[in-house]
Design a protein around this motif. Sequence first.
Motif, PDB file in Angstrom:
ATOM      1  N   LEU A 104       5.087  -9.582 -14.331  1.00 34.04           N
ATOM      2  CA  LEU A 104       5.418  -8.240 -13.503  1.00 34.04           C
ATOM      3  C   LEU A 104       5.284  -8.753 -11.895  1.00 34.04           C
ATOM      4  N   ARG A 105       5.932  -8.064 -11.159  1.00 38.67           N
ATOM      5  CA  ARG A 105       5.578  -8.162  -9.744  1.00 38.67           C
ATOM      6  C   ARG A 105       6.265  -6.789  -8.947  1.00 38.67           C
ATOM      7  N   LEU A 106       5.878  -6.475  -7.782  1.00 42.62           N
ATOM      8  CA  LEU A 106       6.191  -5.473  -6.847  1.00 42.62           C
ATOM      9  C   LEU A 106       7.495  -6.020  -5.992  1.00 42.62           C
ATOM     10  N   LEU A 107       8.481  -4.852  -6.051  1.00 42.66           N
ATOM     11  CA  LEU A 107       9.634  -5.187  -5.300  1.00 42.66           C
ATOM     12  C   LEU A 107       9.664  -4.137  -4.213  1.00 42.66           C
ATOM     13  N   ARG A 108      10.390  -4.596  -2.887  1.00 43.43           N
ATOM     14  CA  ARG A 108      10.865  -3.392  -2.015  1.00 43.43           C
ATOM     15  C   ARG A 108      12.096  -3.733  -1.767  1.00 43.43           C
ATOM     16  N   GLY A 109      12.947  -2.883  -2.663  1.00 40.17           N
ATOM     17  CA  GLY A 109      14.668  -3.117  -2.505  1.00 40.17           C
ATOM     18  C   GLY A 109      14.762  -4.324  -3.690  1.00 40.17           C
ATOM     19  N   ASP A 110      15.202  -5.312  -3.152  1.00 34.88           N
ATOM     20  CA  ASP A 110      15.224  -6.493  -3.910  1.00 34.88           C
ATOM     21  C   ASP A 110      14.343  -7.618  -3.676  1.00 34.88           C
ATOM     22  N   GLU A 111      13.693  -7.256  -2.670  1.00 37.36           N
ATOM     23  CA  GLU A 111      12.700  -8.368  -2.103  1.00 37.36           C
ATOM     24  C   GLU A 111      11.148  -8.114  -2.562  1.00 37.36           C
ATOM     25  N   PRO A 112      10.637  -9.319  -3.276  1.00 43.07           N
ATOM     26  CA  PRO A 112       9.184  -9.339  -3.497  1.00 43.07           C
ATOM     27  C   PRO A 112       8.231  -8.764  -2.584  1.00 43.07           C
ATOM     28  N   VAL A 113       7.292  -8.227  -2.715  1.00 44.03           N
ATOM     29  CA  VAL A 113       6.139  -7.955  -2.061  1.00 44.03           C
ATOM     30  C   VAL A 113       4.828  -8.269  -2.458  1.00 44.03           C
ATOM     31  N   SER A 114       4.981  -8.900  -3.823  1.00 42.81           N
ATOM     32  CA  SER A 114       3.847  -9.379  -4.184  1.00 42.81           C
ATOM     33  C   SER A 114       3.689 -10.600  -4.985  1.00 42.81           C
ATOM     34  N   GLU A 115       2.877 -11.462  -5.315  1.00 40.87           N
ATOM     35  CA  GLU A 115       2.859 -12.365  -6.191  1.00 40.87           C
ATOM     36  C   GLU A 115       3.471 -11.860  -7.851  1.00 40.87           C
ATOM     37  N   THR A 116       3.737 -13.116  -8.438  1.00 45.68           N
ATOM     38  CA  THR A 116       4.114 -12.599  -9.804  1.00 45.68           C
ATOM     39  C   THR A 116       2.731 -12.685 -10.589  1.00 45.68           C
ATOM     40  N   SER A 128       8.058 -11.034 -23.477  1.00 49.27           N
ATOM     41  CA  SER A 128       8.665 -11.744 -24.418  1.00 49.27           C
ATOM     42  C   SER A 128       8.759 -11.182 -25.573  1.00 49.27           C
ATOM     43  N   ALA A 129       8.068 -10.001 -26.060  1.00 43.75           N
ATOM     44  CA  ALA A 129       7.918  -9.294 -27.456  1.00 43.75           C
ATOM     45  C   ALA A 129       7.659  -8.019 -27.279  1.00 43.75           C
ATOM     46  N   GLY A 130       7.916  -7.116 -28.038  1.00 43.30           N
ATOM     47  CA  GLY A 130       7.516  -5.896 -28.250  1.00 43.30           C
ATOM     48  C   GLY A 130       8.304  -4.868 -27.172  1.00 43.30           C
ATOM     49  N   LYS A 131       7.869  -3.686 -26.923  1.00 41.95           N
ATOM     50  CA  LYS A 131       8.610  -2.681 -26.205  1.00 41.95           C
ATOM     51  C   LYS A 131       7.456  -2.179 -25.006  1.00 41.95           C
ATOM     52  N   LEU A 132       7.934  -2.261 -23.597  1.00 46.05           N
ATOM     53  CA  LEU A 132       6.924  -1.617 -22.588  1.00 46.05           C
ATOM     54  C   LEU A 132       7.531  -0.065 -22.410  1.00 46.05           C
ATOM     55  N   SER A 133       6.481   0.489 -21.867  1.00 42.53           N
ATOM     56  CA  SER A 133       6.554   2.161 -21.645  1.00 42.53           C
ATOM     57  C   SER A 133       5.579   2.402 -20.525  1.00 42.53           C
ATOM     58  N   ASN A 134       5.827   3.627 -20.161  1.00 41.28           N
ATOM     59  CA  ASN A 134       4.894   4.407 -19.146  1.00 41.28           C
ATOM     60  C   ASN A 134       4.364   3.481 -18.104  1.00 41.28           C
ATOM     61  N   GLN A 135       5.413   3.060 -17.385  1.00 40.09           N
ATOM     62  CA  GLN A 135       5.231   2.254 -16.155  1.00 40.09           C
ATOM     63  C   GLN A 135       5.069   2.965 -14.914  1.00 40.09           C
ATOM     64  N   SER A 136       4.100   2.698 -14.285  1.00 40.66           N
ATOM     65  CA  SER A 136       3.915   3.581 -13.198  1.00 40.66           C
ATOM     66  C   SER A 136       3.098   2.684 -11.810  1.00 40.66           C
ATOM     67  N   LEU A 137       3.323   3.169 -10.622  1.00 40.63           N
ATOM     68  CA  LEU A 137       2.608   2.725  -9.399  1.00 40.63           C
ATOM     69  C   LEU A 137       2.072   3.893  -8.857  1.00 40.63           C
ATOM     70  N   LEU A 183       8.621  -1.472  -9.710  1.00 38.29           N
ATOM     71  CA  LEU A 183       7.840  -2.526 -10.800  1.00 38.29           C
ATOM     72  C   LEU A 183       8.874  -3.192 -11.456  1.00 38.29           C
ATOM     73  N   GLU A 184       8.924  -4.605 -11.161  1.00 38.13           N
ATOM     74  CA  GLU A 184       9.849  -5.644 -12.072  1.00 38.13           C
ATOM     75  C   GLU A 184       8.938  -6.029 -13.157  1.00 38.13           C
ATOM     76  N   ILE A 185       9.368  -5.663 -14.382  1.00 37.25           N
ATOM     77  CA  ILE A 185       8.313  -5.975 -15.391  1.00 37.25           C
ATOM     78  C   ILE A 185       9.210  -6.270 -16.712  1.00 37.25           C
ATOM     79  N   GLY A 186       8.645  -7.339 -17.393  1.00 32.40           N
ATOM     80  CA  GLY A 186       9.160  -7.886 -18.466  1.00 32.40           C
ATOM     81  C   GLY A 186       8.058  -8.264 -19.601  1.00 32.40           C
ATOM     82  N   SER A 230       0.650  -1.403   0.065  1.00 28.97           N
ATOM     83  CA  SER A 230      -0.024   0.186   0.163  1.00 28.97           C
ATOM     84  C   SER A 230       1.131   1.325  -0.080  1.00 28.97           C
ATOM     85  N   ALA A 231       2.130   1.055  -0.299  1.00 23.15           N
ATOM     86  CA  ALA A 231       2.836   2.275  -0.285  1.00 23.15           C
ATOM     87  C   ALA A 231       3.695   2.397  -1.454  1.00 23.15           C
ATOM     88  N   PRO A 232       3.366   2.828  -2.819  1.00 23.44           N
ATOM     89  CA  PRO A 232       3.886   2.874  -3.790  1.00 23.44           C
ATOM     90  C   PRO A 232       5.149   3.611  -3.924  1.00 23.44           C
TER      91      PRO A 232
END
Length: 535
Positions: free
Chosen positions: A515-527, A479-488, A474-477, A467-469
């Motif tokens: 996609l998953r949420l990280l705090r530092g290098d630790e995941p705080v959400s499911e994938t 397999s094809a195309g280009k990702l942009s405009n990422q936000s939390l 955001l860790e996101i990937g 609950s604290a964006p």
Amino acid sequence: MALQRYSFPLRDGRPREDELRCHSWQVNVSHIKPWLALVALALVSFTGPSDRQRASDTAAASEYEFSHESVIEEARRLAAREYAPRELPENSPLMQLSYDEYREIRFNSERGIWRNEQVPFRLELLTAGFIYRTPVTVAVVESGRAHNLLGTPDLFTFGPKVQRFAGETMPLSGFRVRTRLNSRSTWDEFLSFQGASYFRAVARDTVYGLSARGLALRTAHPTGEEFPAFTHFWIERPAANATGIVIHALLDSPSATGAYRFSVIPGTETVMDVDVTLFPRRPLDAVGIAPLTSMFLFNGSDRSRIDDFRNAVHDSDGLQILSAAGEQIWRPLANPTQLQISSFTSTAPRGFGLVQRARKLSDYQDLSSQWHRRPSVWVEPKGEWGAGAVELIEIPTDFEGNDNIVAMWRPRNAIPAGSPWRTSYRLRWSRHPPTISSLAKVVATRSGPTRDGRRRMFVVDFDAAASAPERLRLEIGSSAGKLSNQSLTYNPLTRGVRATFELDPANATLAELRLRLLRGDEPVSETWLYRWTAS
């Protein structure tokens, strides 16, 4: 290629579940030769009163010794012989029944097995006919002795349209079990076995939805699917203080036989332990273990092809996996325009299941179907399952009466013929399957075109566990195309985090998103995983 549950008029797209207690794809399943020379009891023909009396006398004399080992030995014996299908002939009066006629043949609840005994469960029989063309043998077991049950006419009530059967002994297609699940005053149905190797259960405060199967063979295979069938059931009489019930089943098909043992404990979570011994007649190279079957028509993620007053229609809305490494994965379901087959993990997971996360009536705006009360089913392997993958099959459909979702464990190597193959697992039927409580869960996935129509925008909402964006990344990937405009962004509706991004697929027709949420290098959400396709 949608596989049809029913091809007759339905209420809300499905049979009335208080009257027809199992869904089954309209398939051609088969019956084996009866066990231990009980031929007259396995397939009971229509008889007159004197014949029914003789059948009753035969039943009384047919008690025999029983153990689960005897089921295993019968499966072994059958596997060594050529497959011998048996089913009601097409010209049987029972096979001419319409849906409305079939549901006028009802089990008389006043005649429930164990109804007048100090037993916390009641057993009710289901007749063959309509789409249920394979007669089965149902037996009860007490103190190591079994006797087969007959569908005598006193066990059923016959409506005006089926009075011609009122004096007949009916062949059986399965059974259902009742217990005091939701209150002490009502005997609720919580378990049903009927049609091929299908069965389903409910937990407290849920209604029938998705199904499980004993075995899946060649599902979505170019050569066509094979549907093994349970042909014999043995149900142990529970003790007066029993919390569960034990069911044994014999399975047969052209490719394999099998002996199954189900130990079922109903409750807030209905738990089912399943022990399986298979005897392949031929190598099983396209086999599904612990297969689950469900329906997904649409929800808010993509309803571009849907014209419907409801917000969503589905028995399940996602595949959840807990990998062997401890990663919790959420894959939203889709109703694609073409058949899709996806594989996850390379070793046996700690668990997987088809899940219904949307739990509010307002999520659907359907006042009668009770989609929000459909159970989730979680599969937990027991013992070593080895290498393989969780396989998800999504079949296009435009009708909510079609089961179009299959999830199962597929071993990497073929199961060889000529020797027994054993496995065990647990099924948990509940509103909420096990999750890692510290991780934020996905509560909604939405997608639509950007304003210029050149890219695809995705919105993924997580619950309040994150609950604290401003403290997350955001860790996101893709397999094809280009990702942009990422936000939390903080979402006050969920009190959690909303992740947004855009996908420019370029020339790709398919992209696997992660996609998953990280705090530092630790995941705080499911994938979160998602398959985007151009059509």
